[in-house]
Enzyme design. Structure first.
Site, short mmCIF file in Angstrom:
data_model
loop_
_atom_site.label_atom_id
_atom_site.label_comp_id
_atom_site.label_asym_id
_atom_site.label_seq_id
_atom_site.Cartn_x
_atom_site.Cartn_y
_atom_site.Cartn_z
N THR A 39 0.85 -1.19 0.00
CA THR A 39 0.00 0.00 0.00
C THR A 39 0.89 1.24 0.00
OG1 THR A 39 -1.74 -1.16 1.18
CG2 THR A 39 -1.81 1.24 1.23
N GLN A 56 -5.23 -7.61 -5.44
CA GLN A 56 -5.55 -8.03 -4.08
C GLN A 56 -6.83 -7.33 -3.62
OE1 GLN A 56 -3.42 -6.86 -0.27
NE2 GLN A 56 -2.59 -8.94 -0.53
N HIS A 60 -7.51 -11.10 0.24
CA HIS A 60 -6.67 -10.75 1.39
C HIS A 60 -7.33 -11.28 2.66
CE1 HIS A 60 -3.79 -8.85 3.80
NE2 HIS A 60 -3.75 -7.64 3.26
N ASN A 72 -3.31 -10.18 7.99
CA ASN A 72 -2.92 -8.88 8.55
C ASN A 72 -4.01 -8.15 9.33
OD1 ASN A 72 -0.53 -9.44 7.36
ND2 ASN A 72 -0.65 -7.88 5.77
N TYR A 122 -7.24 -7.80 8.78
CA TYR A 122 -8.35 -7.19 8.08
C TYR A 122 -9.59 -8.09 8.18
CZ TYR A 122 -4.67 -4.06 6.62
OH TYR A 122 -3.63 -3.16 6.65
N ASN A 181 -2.23 -5.40 13.52
CA ASN A 181 -3.63 -5.03 13.76
C ASN A 181 -4.28 -5.85 14.87
OD1 ASN A 181 -3.95 -2.84 11.99
ND2 ASN A 181 -4.38 -4.18 10.25
N GLY A 225 10.34 -10.82 4.57
CA GLY A 225 11.74 -10.58 4.89
C GLY A 225 12.73 -11.51 4.21
N GLY A 272 8.73 -7.45 -0.77
CA GLY A 272 8.10 -6.17 -0.53
C GLY A 272 9.08 -5.01 -0.54
#
Length: 421
Positions: free
Chosen positions: A27, A100, A176, A179, A181, A238, A304, A325
């Site tokens: 994002t 996504q 998605h 995370n 959501y 989150n 990572g 990422g």
């Protein structure tokens, strides 16, 4: 040849990825009014189209009060038209692009909603933390979000969003489910205390995720291989994270049922401490517990990775492809550099993650990172030696030393007969 397994093409249903390096969903918060992609967004994705697969930044399936004021959507015709320019640019360079699909649920804020809409959640339980930087006082997450009365209505939004993504020229979609959501909120026991068909048992808590994926399959036209799913079993971000004795049975069931749907892939996000600010997560080894459950879908990992570790994951069969990422933010031609043993751009200003930096142009930290050839031209002789040749020399020396040691062991290895003396 550096990283040969990552360079191999990969079949994803009827699609063929030119390599196994994936641009992760990031994002970047730089879309235009009405959540419509702009020409700078077209340039951003085009720059990174050396990836075998591009996953778009999360696209909202309806208007929501997300903290990312310039995040894109996929629920209006203008948004479809904007995305169509992005997909055309990506296809022109021989890459594949999946969108996504995103609903944030309880981590929205009505003050960020264009129409003052409510913050929705499975059970009216707010998430701890959060910070809406653009609102006065920078408030956290809503403490008493509104309970979703009919989850099937939102499931229908996933179907329409998938249909819109295909109209925009996407090759597929990713649901998605990670995370913290909305889909993730339905999965976990602390955020979902419903007593209807969407709550209680593992089977019920997984129902929303499975039905959202089925809806996406319908939306894209029925080709299940063009649908992927992202999961983050360890939580952390989150305010998510079930205890290990709840987490493993939940995801064992979910992964098994997702695989039965014959979808294209399941993306697992590894536990990553940098996203678990409050130590909320439950680290779990998805390779050990969940990878063996996947029999039909491809498997992607995220979180990572270095190029060498990604190569090892693919070579060993732990994953079929790997998404990157942050390295892709600062190095637009990441796959090319990985495959040629070239150094990556080393600049990273974390503030660029939060949209356009005040006082700077929209392109700063977005489309102004150089490709390798541009980077080389900008270097002085001293910079070239320090940033280019020295790292490559030591890396080459390391490979040479490894080869030398292996040869020595082969030449001087004791025979079976002598080893018994």
């Amino acid at each position: 040849m550096p990283l040969p397994n990552l360079q191999e093409p990969l079949k994803l249903g009827e699609l063929t990825l030119k390599n196994r390096v994936v641009l992760a969903s990031l994002t970047r918060d730089r879309n235009g009014p009405g959540r419509v992609p702009l020409k700078d967004n077209v340039e951003y994705y085009s720059q990174r189209a050396s990836a075998g697969l591009i996953l778009t930044e999360s696209a909202l399936i309806s208007e929501q009060g997300v903290e990312w004021g310039s995040a894109p959507g996929i629920f209006t015709q203008a948004q479809i038209d904007g995305w169509s320019k992005v997909t055309a640019a990506v296809h022109a360079q021989g890459s594949i692009i999946f969108m996504q699909l995103w609903h944030v649920g309880r981590v929205a804020h009505p003050g960020m909603h264009a129409e003052g809409g409510p913050t929705l959640s499975p059970s009216g339980i707010g998430a701890r933390g959060g910070k809406f930087r653009l609102l006065p006082g920078k408030p956290g997450y809503v403490k008493d979000p509104e309970v979703i009365k009919d989850p099937w209505e939102i499931i229908g939004l996933y179907e329409q969003a998938a249909r819109n993504a295909m109209l925009a020229g996407c090759d597929g979609v990713e649901v998605h489910c990670a995370n913290g959501y909305l889909v993730h909120q339905f999965l976990e026991s602390h955020s979902n205390t419903r007593t209807d068909e969407f709550g209680g048992s593992i089977e019920n808590r997984a129902r929303f995720a499975l039905e959202a994926v089925k809806a996406a399959i319908r939306g894209i036209g029925g080709d299940s291989r063009r649908v992927g799913v992202k999961l983050s079993p360890s939580g952390g971000y989150n305010d998510m994270g079930d205890p290990i004795d709840i987490l493993i049975p939940l995801y064992t069931y979910l992964v098994t049922e997702l695989d039965k749907l014959n979808i294209g892939y399941i993306q697992f996000m590894r536990y990553w401490a940098i996203t678990d600010i409050d130590g909320r997560g439950t680290p779990v080894d998805s390779v050990k517990f969940f990878r063996p459950l996947v029999k039909n879908a491809l498997v992607m990992f995220n979180g990572g990775f270095t190029g060498d570790e990604a190569e090892e994951f693919v070579k060993s069969g732990k994953a079929d492809f790997i998404s990157f990422g942050i390295p892709f933010i600062r190095t637009p031609d990441l796959p090319i550099r990985l495959f040629n043993g070239q150094p990556l751009n080393n600049f990273h200003d974390v503030t660029i993650m939060f949209g356009a930096k005040p006082g700077y142009s929209l392109t700063y930290g977005y489309t102004d990172f150089p490709r390798y050839e541009e980077w080389v031209k900008s270097l002085t002789t001293v910079q070239w030696i320090v940033n280019g040749w020295i790292p490559m020399f030591f890396k080459a020396a390391g490979y040479a030393a490894l080869l030398k040691n292996r040869l020595i062991r082969m030449v001087f290895r004791p025979s079976k007969r002598s080893s018994k003396l």
